[in-house]
Write an enzyme that holds these catalytic residues in place. Sequence first.
Site, mmCIF file in Angstrom:
data_model
loop_
_atom_site.group_PDB
_atom_site.id
_atom_site.type_symbol
_atom_site.label_atom_id
_atom_site.label_comp_id
_atom_site.label_asym_id
_atom_site.label_seq_id
_atom_site.Cartn_x
_atom_site.Cartn_y
_atom_site.Cartn_z
ATOM 1 N N GLU A 129 74.674 -13.657 -5.508
ATOM 2 C CA GLU A 129 74.029 -14.967 -5.425
ATOM 3 C C GLU A 129 72.534 -14.809 -5.150
ATOM 4 O OE1 GLU A 129 76.511 -16.418 -6.837
ATOM 5 O OE2 GLU A 129 76.635 -18.178 -5.533
ATOM 6 N N THR A 182 68.464 -24.074 -10.812
ATOM 7 C CA THR A 182 68.621 -24.100 -9.359
ATOM 8 C C THR A 182 67.258 -24.299 -8.695
ATOM 9 O OG1 THR A 182 70.486 -22.591 -9.629
ATOM 10 C CG2 THR A 182 69.595 -22.803 -7.418
#
Lengths: 308, 308
Positions: A129, A182
Amino acid sequence: MRYIKVFAPGTVANLGCGFDVMGLTLDGVGDLLEVGIEEGAGGLVIRNRSGKELPAKNEDNVITPAVMALLGAYEKPVRVEVTILEKIAPGSGIGSSAASSAAAVWGVNELLGRPFSGERLVEFAMMGEALIGGTSHADNVGPAVLGGVVLIRGYEPLDIVRLPVPEGFFYAVVHPDIVVSTKQAREVLPREVPLHDAVTQWGNVGGLVAGFALGDVALIGRSMHDVVAEPYRKGFIPGYDVLKEGVLAEGALAMNIAGSGPSIFALAADEAVAQRVAQRMRAHFARPGIGCKIYAGRVSNCGARIVE
Amino acid sequence: MRYIKVFAPGTVANLGCGFDVMGLTLDGVGDLLEVGIEEGAGGLVIRNRSGKELPAKNEDNVITPAVMALLGAYEKPVRVEVTILEKIAPGSGIGSSAASSAAAVWGVNELLGRPFSGERLVEFAMMGEALIGGTSHADNVGPAVLGGVVLIRGYEPLDIVRLPVPEGFFYAVVHPDIVVSTKQAREVLPREVPLHDAVTQWGNVGGLVAGFALGDVALIGRSMHDVVAEPYRKGFIPGYDVLKEGVLAEGALAMNIAGSGPSIFALAADEAVAQRVAQRMRAHFARPGIGCKIYAGRVSNCGARIVE
């Protein structure tokens, strides 16, 4: 080399009010990997047979930092080969990268005889991540590894609380063909939250956790409000408010943005409602000509696992 | 007139991270009221035989707006007489005003044959909190009426979630002779919370609620951190950090400011630890010559009730 096939599920992060601290496991959608190891040798090979476009270089694939973190902690040489067989569409907002990282580290750990706990596997998968997001969050990899509903109580040190999922609890998810990075989704957020809103948010987080822990489905629905991110991020999604009104009118308990979007999820206590909601989501985006993928199914208590 | 004696317990609001949304019930400390009613007549009489200094005028006593709210909803004339027999010291930070309001409305409701639910009684008692604080909070009156640990999920409408208290759960409370008004304690808080801190706080609120709901005492302790109010409010309390270190060294699970202070509470899974912590609290304030009251006992599942 010894090989196993590992599945890790798609996940929804945030759950409305639980921004950055909560995630939930989807049933019936996820990544399928073949994972092989050979002890004593070294090296990591990643092959992509999923038909989805993924980074050409190994080091740009989230699997690399996740597996390297595990091997670093293992401290003995292991050669790892990963073949990605099926893959959630990247950028879907339902934990595509988390599913790959989770399946890879879970599979390697299994083949090594489980030297690491589920919580350690989450820490390794978080490295994947970090590669894509700049910061390492656990709200997708937590449920992708462990299953169920996961609360990240804190990060220093990582403190993961697993909450049970009530029986008969269903989701609908839509992934519209809109690109929201994001980074964009982060930048639209205010850096400071008015104290009054923050109090509202943590009242709802408390209600959401209590709803799962006590099996109170109505409380889960009442609590799934977000006054911090949704008011800003919904601007990326055409007709968001109209869709939400319609989805709630269909009988869903709640609807909100999945992770940083653009996917949207809804929860329902009835499978037929979840199916109807998914169709309504598709119709909503079809009207202005936006394609989408829809998913509907049971919320799952199962995380990463071996499959035949 | 028919009379009953009613006890309502002292309470601790906030519980660290649960600022404005959580409260917990103390055993063995509270207000004792004699409550009498006569239907068909009107008027409210309040007498103070507690030996504690209270407002001279009826309309300045928290009992008045609380009971008037109940009678307004009841819509039939009722004469109420309240005699305050025992009283938590006003300004103690352990819900002194909440205990009076809670006991009064609970007693009147009981004598009327329970026309109102516990949640409605909390709403009536909140009117007493509004009189003193300007805004009406339920984090003390909630547990004072209902007992146990209470989460105020939201205020519009009031949504109260009762959480079970683990067996064998004990408190120590110190009320030092320092005056910190609720107004001062509010004004020292920042109006905006950095998003990162807000996320930390709601991760902890989630952990705290999960800890109570799942009966995980260690999780309760780990979660009881406050990054929003404690860093500012501890400045009102001499040697706060030193005391906290000592209290945790004694084996307490957590220590924090009770409500808006100046009282401090600690929680422990062992009665002897709670007793030692209370003594340590007294010694801490005695050193610079600050007098204090200490309390220690079991965390209670019982709220307002009839006593003989």
